[in-house]
Structure formats: structure tokens, C-alpha cells
Design an enzyme around this catalytic site. Structure first.
Site, PDB file in Angstrom:
ATOM      1  N   LYS A   7       5.042   8.996 -11.561  1.00  0.00           N
ATOM      2  CA  LYS A   7       3.736   8.369 -11.241  1.00  0.00           C
ATOM      3  C   LYS A   7       2.818   9.352 -10.515  1.00  0.00           C
ATOM      4  O   LYS A   7       1.625   9.424 -10.828  1.00  0.00           O
ATOM      5  CB  LYS A   7       4.006   7.114 -10.403  1.00  0.00           C
ATOM      6  CG  LYS A   7       2.800   6.507  -9.725  1.00  0.00           C
ATOM      7  CD  LYS A   7       1.825   5.862 -10.688  1.00  0.00           C
ATOM      8  CE  LYS A   7       0.591   5.391  -9.938  1.00  0.00           C
ATOM      9  NZ  LYS A   7      -0.478   4.956 -10.805  1.00  0.00           N
ATOM     10  N   PRO A  21       0.786  -1.234   0.000  1.00  0.00           N
ATOM     11  CA  PRO A  21       0.000   0.000   0.000  1.00  0.00           C
ATOM     12  C   PRO A  21       0.826   1.298   0.000  1.00  0.00           C
ATOM     13  O   PRO A  21       0.586   2.170  -0.832  1.00  0.00           O
ATOM     14  CB  PRO A  21      -0.834  -0.112   1.290  1.00  0.00           C
ATOM     15  CG  PRO A  21      -0.899  -1.577   1.596  1.00  0.00           C
ATOM     16  CD  PRO A  21       0.404  -2.147   1.111  1.00  0.00           C
TER      17      PRO A  21
HETATM   18  P1  NAD Z   1      -4.409  -3.557  -1.873  1.00  0.00           P
HETATM   19  O1  NAD Z   1      -4.670  -2.913  -0.563  1.00  0.00           O
HETATM   20  O2  NAD Z   1      -5.514  -4.249  -2.603  1.00  0.00           O
HETATM   21  O3  NAD Z   1      -3.183  -4.621  -1.733  1.00  0.00           O
HETATM   22  C1  NAD Z   1      -2.078  -4.464  -0.878  1.00  0.00           C
HETATM   23  C2  NAD Z   1      -1.699  -5.857  -0.383  1.00  0.00           C
HETATM   24  O4  NAD Z   1      -0.479  -5.764   0.363  1.00  0.00           O
HETATM   25  C3  NAD Z   1      -2.743  -6.464   0.547  1.00  0.00           C
HETATM   26  O5  NAD Z   1      -3.119  -7.746   0.088  1.00  0.00           O
HETATM   27  C4  NAD Z   1      -2.017  -6.536   1.911  1.00  0.00           C
HETATM   28  O6  NAD Z   1      -2.417  -7.648   2.707  1.00  0.00           O
HETATM   29  C5  NAD Z   1      -0.575  -6.677   1.450  1.00  0.00           C
HETATM   30  N1  NAD Z   1       0.428  -6.307   2.457  1.00  0.00           N
HETATM   31  C6  NAD Z   1       0.508  -5.186   3.213  1.00  0.00           C
HETATM   32  N2  NAD Z   1       1.607  -5.234   3.997  1.00  0.00           N
HETATM   33  C7  NAD Z   1       2.233  -6.392   3.710  1.00  0.00           C
HETATM   34  C8  NAD Z   1       3.423  -7.020   4.191  1.00  0.00           C
HETATM   35  N3  NAD Z   1       4.193  -6.459   5.111  1.00  0.00           N
HETATM   36  N4  NAD Z   1       3.768  -8.237   3.684  1.00  0.00           N
HETATM   37  C9  NAD Z   1       2.994  -8.829   2.726  1.00  0.00           C
HETATM   38  N5  NAD Z   1       1.849  -8.300   2.240  1.00  0.00           N
HETATM   39  C10 NAD Z   1       1.479  -7.087   2.729  1.00  0.00           C
HETATM   40  O7  NAD Z   1      -3.776  -2.395  -2.800  1.00  0.00           O
HETATM   41  P2  NAD Z   1      -3.645  -2.386  -4.397  1.00  0.00           P
HETATM   42  O8  NAD Z   1      -4.848  -1.753  -4.997  1.00  0.00           O
HETATM   43  O9  NAD Z   1      -3.170  -3.725  -4.857  1.00  0.00           O
HETATM   44  O10 NAD Z   1      -2.456  -1.315  -4.551  1.00  0.00           O
HETATM   45  C11 NAD Z   1      -1.107  -1.630  -4.249  1.00  0.00           C
HETATM   46  C12 NAD Z   1      -0.246  -0.451  -4.669  1.00  0.00           C
HETATM   47  O11 NAD Z   1      -0.439  -0.198  -6.075  1.00  0.00           O
HETATM   48  C13 NAD Z   1      -0.576   0.858  -3.943  1.00  0.00           C
HETATM   49  O12 NAD Z   1       0.614   1.554  -3.676  1.00  0.00           O
HETATM   50  C14 NAD Z   1      -1.442   1.605  -4.962  1.00  0.00           C
HETATM   51  O13 NAD Z   1      -1.373   3.012  -4.780  1.00  0.00           O
HETATM   52  C15 NAD Z   1      -0.831   1.163  -6.256  1.00  0.00           C
HETATM   53  N6  NAD Z   1      -1.729   1.181  -7.430  1.00  0.00           N
HETATM   54  C16 NAD Z   1      -2.998   0.705  -7.355  1.00  0.00           C
HETATM   55  C17 NAD Z   1      -3.805   0.742  -8.486  1.00  0.00           C
HETATM   56  C18 NAD Z   1      -5.232   0.224  -8.462  1.00  0.00           C
HETATM   57  O14 NAD Z   1      -5.962   0.479  -9.449  1.00  0.00           O
HETATM   58  N7  NAD Z   1      -5.653  -0.489  -7.421  1.00  0.00           N
HETATM   59  C19 NAD Z   1      -3.323   1.270  -9.695  1.00  0.00           C
HETATM   60  C20 NAD Z   1      -2.010   1.712  -9.748  1.00  0.00           C
HETATM   61  C21 NAD Z   1      -1.212   1.665  -8.610  1.00  0.00           C
END
Ligand code: NAD
Length: 305
Positions: free
Chosen positions: A179, A66
């Protein structure tokens, strides 16, 4: 064939890891949520009980977490971070392992981890993505990389398995800067598109017809083409699924906070980004944090009678 460790299997990481499996790579996965790991295990991934266990001995480590604090804790180590170990990934990976962080975080955290990795001769690149969950599933993400030329070249095979446009923005942290510039612009476009569509609706226009007009006129933009915020205008986008899935408001609030911090550091003037952040913070405070960011459209809806 490469062994890739993939850590962070959320909305984005899950489908990205699945594409590495489809490309025939050996993938070891770790997430704090067991169900997220099980979904990948069902597709052929090897489940690890700790992040360090997944990373040790891997050729490439990819993280999709995150925010900056998660990335710092995971790579540099922190006993209370809940990684399953107080050790950081930098303590366990081999010198020739390539580290790729795809999370959207502050450039300073990316530069810190890159500098710590460099002390042990390990290459780290920041490679945040654009393209959303649909792009992650389709393997068409855009990767925006910061790091050395050599690391960028080494990353090509894995990034190509998950995306189609791969850019080298500059040195460590440059991917993150590019980004957040993009996401600041995206938020402004989403808010502007929402208010324009609602004004048209208020004057009796069909939002589909209005969208078709604006799409090929001077107001055309990505939100109209791919992510219309008005329910019913486009199929298979979050606005037509109750604003579920997609890119959460909380994550957009995080990115707009990062862009405002970056603006302060460089003394840049970003009035539109600042206003978009306030609108999104307000929207999150009204209980919309976990909904898709196109739900900002509802802020412009007429009062219900
Ligand atoms: P999400 O919250 O769905 O997924 C994050 C995952 O990380 C979760 O499954 C959580 O359990 C895991 N996690 C957290 N701490 C952890 C640790 N210490 N060890 C292992 N796993 C851990 O978020 P997302 O939507 O997948 O986004 C992830 C990143 O990508 C963010 O930085 C977001 O800004 C970026 N992003 C998201 C999108 C989108 O459309 N969702 C698009 C571009 C970029």
C-alpha cells in the site's frame, strides 16, 4: 449470516460499513464520534457504546482508523486511548473471530498486532485499501492483504461486499508495504501531473484539452483518468468541489512518512518519494492539511496580481 463489528466510521469506514449492511450482514458499529454512528444506525446498524462491546461475540471485526498508534491501542489496549475501556479487542474476541485492519499504517504495527493475536490463536490480517471515498461508496475498493492463506480465504465474503479487487501480497504486514509503495507512486504522479498541467495553462493551453491529450499519450496515469487536480476539468472529483472530501493532505503526509521510514529500514533509494513528502509537508504547513491531496496543484499556480 455473519455478525461484523466495524470500528472507525470516518470518510472511508462509514461507506464501507454501509455496504456490509446492503449485503445483508448484521453490523455493529463504534466510533468516537456519535454522529458517525448515528448515520450508520439510520441505515440499520447496531450501535455499541464501546469498541470492545461491538467486537465481543462478532464473527469478524473490521477496523478503519487513522494511524498505527490508534490500531495498536485499540487491539492491544491502553487505558488513556479513549476507546471507552482499557481493554484491547484481543482481550474480548473469541478465538475463531477474524480480525481485519483496513487502516493504512506501518507494517511493524500490523506485524505486532498479528503476532499478539496469534498467541491466542486468533487470525489477523492487514488489508489496507485503495480507491478513495468514491470506491468506498461504490463498493469497488482494492484490498491489499497481508496474513495467512487461511485468514485471506476467510476474509473473502466481507471484502467482496466492499471491494472488487482483492490481493494477497504476502504474510503479516505485506499489505501495508504494498500500500505505501502505491501511495508513494500516487503522490509522485499527482505532483508531476499538477506541474505539467499548470505549465500547459501558463502557455495558454486549455487544461481539458491538455488532459485529454496526455491521458492517451505516454504521460497518461490514474490522476488524469480519475482524479484530475485542475478545477473544472472533471466533474465529481475533489478539485471541482473546492478540494473538499477525498483523501486529506494530512493522510498523504502520514503515508509518505511511512514510505520514507520503510525506505530507511531497507536502505532503498526513493528520491522522488522523498521530494513528494517535502512538497506535501510544506503544503500541509500552509494550512491545507484537511483539504484533498489533489490541492497540491495550487502550489504551482502563478502569483495572484
Ligand atoms: P477519517 O479521519 O475520516 O476516519 C477515521 C475515523 O476513526 C474517525 O471517524 C475517528 O473518529 C475514528 N477513530 C479514531 N480512533 C478511534 C477509536 N479508538 N475508536 C473508534 N473510532 C476511532 O479517516 P479516513 O479517510 O476514513 O481514513 C481511514 C484510514 O484509511 C487511514 O489510515 C487512511 O490513510 C486510509 N485511507 C484513506 C483513504 C481516503 O481516500 N480517505 C483512501 C485509502 C486509505
Amino acid at each position: 449470516m455473519s455478525t461484523v463489528a466495524f470500528i472507525g466510521l470516518g470518510n472511508m469506514g462509514g461507506p464501507m460499513a454501509a455496504n456490509l449492511l446492503k449485503a445483508g450482514m448484521t453490523v455493529r458499529v463504534f466510533d468516537l464520534v456519535p454522529a458517525a454512528m448515528q448515520a450508520l444506525a439510520d441505515q440499520g446498524a447496531l450501535v455499541s457504546s464501546t469498541a470492545c462491546g461491538a467486537a465481543a461475540g462478532a464473527n469478524v471485526v473490521i477496523t478503519m482508523l487513522p494511524a498505527g498508534k490508534h490500531v495498536r491501542n485499540l487491539y492491544l489496549g491502553n487505558e488513556s486511548a479513549g476507546n471507552g475501556s482499557e481493554k484491547g479487542l484481543l482481550d474480548v474476541v473469541a478465538g475463531d473471530t477474524l480480525l481485519i485492519d483496513c487502516s493504512t499504517i506501518d507494517a511493524q504495527s500490523a506485524q505486532l498486532v498479528a503476532a499478539e493475536a496469534a498467541k491466542s490463536g486468533i487470525e489477523f490480517i492487514d488489508a489496507p485499501v485503495s480507491g478513495g471515498t468514491a470506491g468506498a461508496a461504490a463498493g469497488t475498493l482494492t484490498f491489499i492483504c497481508g496474513g495467512s492463506d487461511i485468514a485471506f480465504e476467510r476474509a473473502q465474503p466481507v471484502l467482496n461486499a466492499m471491494g472488487k479487487n482483492i490481493f494477497h501480497a504476502g504474510g503479516a504486514g505485506a499489505g501495508q508495504v504494498a500500500k505505501i509503495c502505491n501511495n508513494m507512486l500516487l503522490s509522485v504522479l499527482m505532483v508531476g501531473t499538477s506541474e505539467a498541467l499548470q505549465m500547459g495553462i501558463d502557455h495558454g493551453l486549455d487544461p481539458k484539452v491538455l488532459s485529454d491529450i496526455m491521458k492517451v499519450s505516454s504521460g497518461g496515469n490514474w490522476t488524469l483518468e480519475k482524479y484530475n487536480p485542475c478545477p473544472g476539468v472533471m466533474e465529481n472529483v475533489p478539485s471541482s468541489k473546492g478540494y473538499q472530501g477525498g483523501f486529506m493532505v494530512d493522510l498523504m503526509v502520514k503515508d509518505l512518512g511511512l514510505s520514507q521510514e520503510a525506505a530507511l529500514l531497507s536502505n532503498s533509494s526513493t528520491p522522488m518519494g522523498s521530494l513528494a513528502r517535502s512538497l506535501y509537508v510544506n503544503h500541509a504547513r500552509q494550512g491545507n492539511g484537511r483539504r484533498d491531496f489533489s490541492s497540491i496543484f495550487e502550489q504551482f499556480a502563478p502569483l495572484k496580481k
